[in-house]
Scaffold this motif. Sequence first.
Motif, short mmCIF file in Angstrom:
data_model
loop_
_atom_site.label_atom_id
_atom_site.label_comp_id
_atom_site.label_asym_id
_atom_site.label_seq_id
_atom_site.Cartn_x
_atom_site.Cartn_y
_atom_site.Cartn_z
N ALA A 208 0.81 -1.23 0.00
CA ALA A 208 0.00 0.00 0.00
C ALA A 208 0.84 1.27 0.00
O ALA A 208 0.35 2.33 -0.38
N VAL A 209 2.09 1.17 0.44
CA VAL A 209 2.93 2.37 0.54
C VAL A 209 3.42 2.79 -0.84
O VAL A 209 4.06 2.02 -1.55
N THR A 210 3.11 4.01 -1.23
CA THR A 210 3.52 4.53 -2.54
C THR A 210 5.01 4.84 -2.54
O THR A 210 5.53 5.47 -1.62
N VAL A 211 5.69 4.40 -3.62
CA VAL A 211 7.13 4.61 -3.78
C VAL A 211 7.38 5.10 -5.21
O VAL A 211 7.55 4.29 -6.13
N PRO A 212 7.37 6.41 -5.46
CA PRO A 212 7.52 6.92 -6.83
C PRO A 212 8.86 6.54 -7.46
O PRO A 212 9.92 6.79 -6.90
N ASN A 213 8.76 5.92 -8.64
CA ASN A 213 9.95 5.56 -9.41
C ASN A 213 9.70 5.85 -10.88
O ASN A 213 9.16 5.02 -11.61
N PRO A 214 10.10 7.03 -11.36
CA PRO A 214 9.92 7.37 -12.78
C PRO A 214 10.68 6.44 -13.72
O PRO A 214 10.40 6.43 -14.92
N LEU A 215 11.63 5.66 -13.20
CA LEU A 215 12.41 4.72 -14.02
C LEU A 215 11.85 3.31 -13.93
O LEU A 215 12.58 2.33 -14.08
N PHE A 216 10.55 3.22 -13.72
CA PHE A 216 9.89 1.92 -13.54
C PHE A 216 10.17 0.96 -14.69
O PHE A 216 10.38 -0.24 -14.48
N GLU A 275 -11.82 4.65 10.65
CA GLU A 275 -11.04 5.05 9.49
C GLU A 275 -9.60 4.57 9.66
O GLU A 275 -9.00 4.77 10.72
N THR A 276 -9.04 3.93 8.64
CA THR A 276 -7.74 3.28 8.76
C THR A 276 -6.74 3.86 7.76
O THR A 276 -7.07 4.16 6.62
N LEU A 277 -5.51 3.98 8.23
CA LEU A 277 -4.42 4.47 7.40
C LEU A 277 -4.06 3.43 6.34
O LEU A 277 -3.93 2.25 6.65
N VAL A 278 -3.94 3.87 5.09
CA VAL A 278 -3.60 2.94 4.02
C VAL A 278 -2.32 3.32 3.29
O VAL A 278 -1.73 2.49 2.59
N ASP A 279 -1.85 4.55 3.43
CA ASP A 279 -0.65 4.95 2.71
C ASP A 279 0.01 6.12 3.44
O ASP A 279 -0.67 7.06 3.84
N MET A 280 1.33 5.99 3.59
CA MET A 280 2.08 7.10 4.19
C MET A 280 3.37 7.34 3.42
O MET A 280 4.29 7.99 3.91
N GLY A 281 3.42 6.84 2.18
CA GLY A 281 4.62 7.00 1.37
C GLY A 281 4.79 8.41 0.84
O GLY A 281 3.81 9.07 0.47
N LEU A 282 6.02 8.89 0.81
CA LEU A 282 6.28 10.21 0.22
C LEU A 282 5.94 10.19 -1.26
O LEU A 282 6.03 9.16 -1.91
N ARG A 283 5.60 11.35 -1.80
CA ARG A 283 4.97 11.41 -3.13
C ARG A 283 5.85 12.00 -4.22
O ARG A 283 5.32 12.49 -5.22
N GLY A 284 7.15 11.91 -4.05
CA GLY A 284 8.03 12.38 -5.10
C GLY A 284 9.34 12.90 -4.53
O GLY A 284 9.44 13.22 -3.34
N LEU A 285 10.33 12.96 -5.40
CA LEU A 285 11.67 13.43 -5.01
C LEU A 285 12.26 14.28 -6.14
O LEU A 285 12.29 13.85 -7.29
N ILE A 286 12.69 15.48 -5.77
CA ILE A 286 13.40 16.35 -6.71
C ILE A 286 14.76 16.70 -6.09
O ILE A 286 14.80 17.45 -5.09
#
Length: 291
Positions: A208-216, A275-286
Amino acid sequence: MKNLNTYLLLFIALIVLSCNSNDEDCCANPESPNLVIKFKFDPTQERLDNVGQPSTIPDGNAAQSPSVNRMSANYIEFAPNAFTLLGEGEIIFAGDETTDGGDNAINFQNAIFAGNNETFITVPLSDVSAGSYEWVRVSLAYQEGEIEFLLNSADIIGTIGSFVGYNTYITSFDLNGSTIDVNGNRLQGFWAFEALGFSTQGQAPEGAVTVPNPLFDTSPIPQGSCVVTGQFENGLTISGNETEDVVVTLYFSVNNSFEWIEINADGKFESSAGETLVDMGLRGLIPYVGN
């Protein structure tokens, strides 16, 4: 003896005068330059999904931008190009790991932390291979900050600590004055929450944790890791001949990064309503070269 003392004093004076000259090689070497890695957290930065595309909040969910107080990373790597596989770039930092809890895991007790606009690590530039780098990868381990929630119709501020690394060995940790005992490994998505002197903990669903990877497509990352990838706007070049520090500031998007399943459709997090937490991943890196 008098003449000997006079000559000795003259000799010492000559040494002192020569050391006050502009000769850099005299008496002491100048300090070597460093690579300085800093963190910044931006609630206005674009919100991305796992493949680095703009992301909206799913129907039935709600989200808010937390105020991040500190964060820890377990791995930092510079990649020359989009085809550089994970681990084949220039590894700048690798945190302590342990098998004390069973499987290999990040050792939280030896973690390094940095707050907003603070230095995370300083590395001698002599330890960094000369070259040109287009991308940076950061394996996030832990983030801690404040969120708003609803309790008995009152808006309250609480503290959330979320473990987003692939696996973390934790003995205990302090969360806003409350001691959370774990004494074991916890997989990605483990979290603890504190407010008004009370604490609770839970586990987000697997994946569930989002991990942005533009090089997917060209350089994937392992499932369950938290290796966030970002591109330098104009690249980063290390010549090996630097005379001053090189500062790289990592801007992380916290734009609606705290996400939960809504029960009461009011846009406010209300754990007492289920109500339950489903995602706490950071949403991008510059990554940015400079402060």
